[in-house]
Design a protein around this motif. Sequence first.
Motif, PDB file in Angstrom:
ATOM      1  N   VAL A  10      38.597  62.341  22.525  1.00 30.04           N
ATOM      2  CA  VAL A  10      40.051  62.489  22.531  1.00 30.04           C
ATOM      3  C   VAL A  10      40.468  62.905  21.116  1.00 30.04           C
ATOM      4  N   SER A  35      40.969  63.843  14.632  1.00 26.30           N
ATOM      5  CA  SER A  35      40.942  62.523  15.244  1.00 26.30           C
ATOM      6  C   SER A  35      40.718  61.497  14.152  1.00 26.30           C
ATOM      7  N   GLN A  62      41.403  65.542  26.002  1.00 25.59           N
ATOM      8  CA  GLN A  62      40.666  64.353  26.407  1.00 25.59           C
ATOM      9  C   GLN A  62      39.181  64.708  26.467  1.00 25.59           C
ATOM     10  N   GLU A  63      38.329  63.720  26.420  1.00 29.92           N
ATOM     11  CA  GLU A  63      36.892  63.956  26.528  1.00 29.92           C
ATOM     12  C   GLU A  63      36.605  64.734  27.809  1.00 29.92           C
TER      13      GLU A  63
END
Length: 71
Positions: A10, A35, A62-63
């Motif tokens: 993320v 991040s 998002q992942e």
Amino acid sequence: MADEIRAEMVANVWKVVTAPGATVAEGDTLVILESMKMEIPVIAETDGTVSELAVNEGDVVQEGDLIAVIS
């Protein structure tokens, strides 16, 4: 054969370095994610042409989200 580049975590899309239609080499930076105040470059895993760029600066990924497709 297309190579999909996906987010590994993320993060915020801090900077987009490439554009659709651009020719890239293995190891070239496509976008820079941010991040936890760290800049994480997303690199091309193969030589080719960026056929799709699925993110814009300021987006949150998002992942597993698609970032780019190299063909």
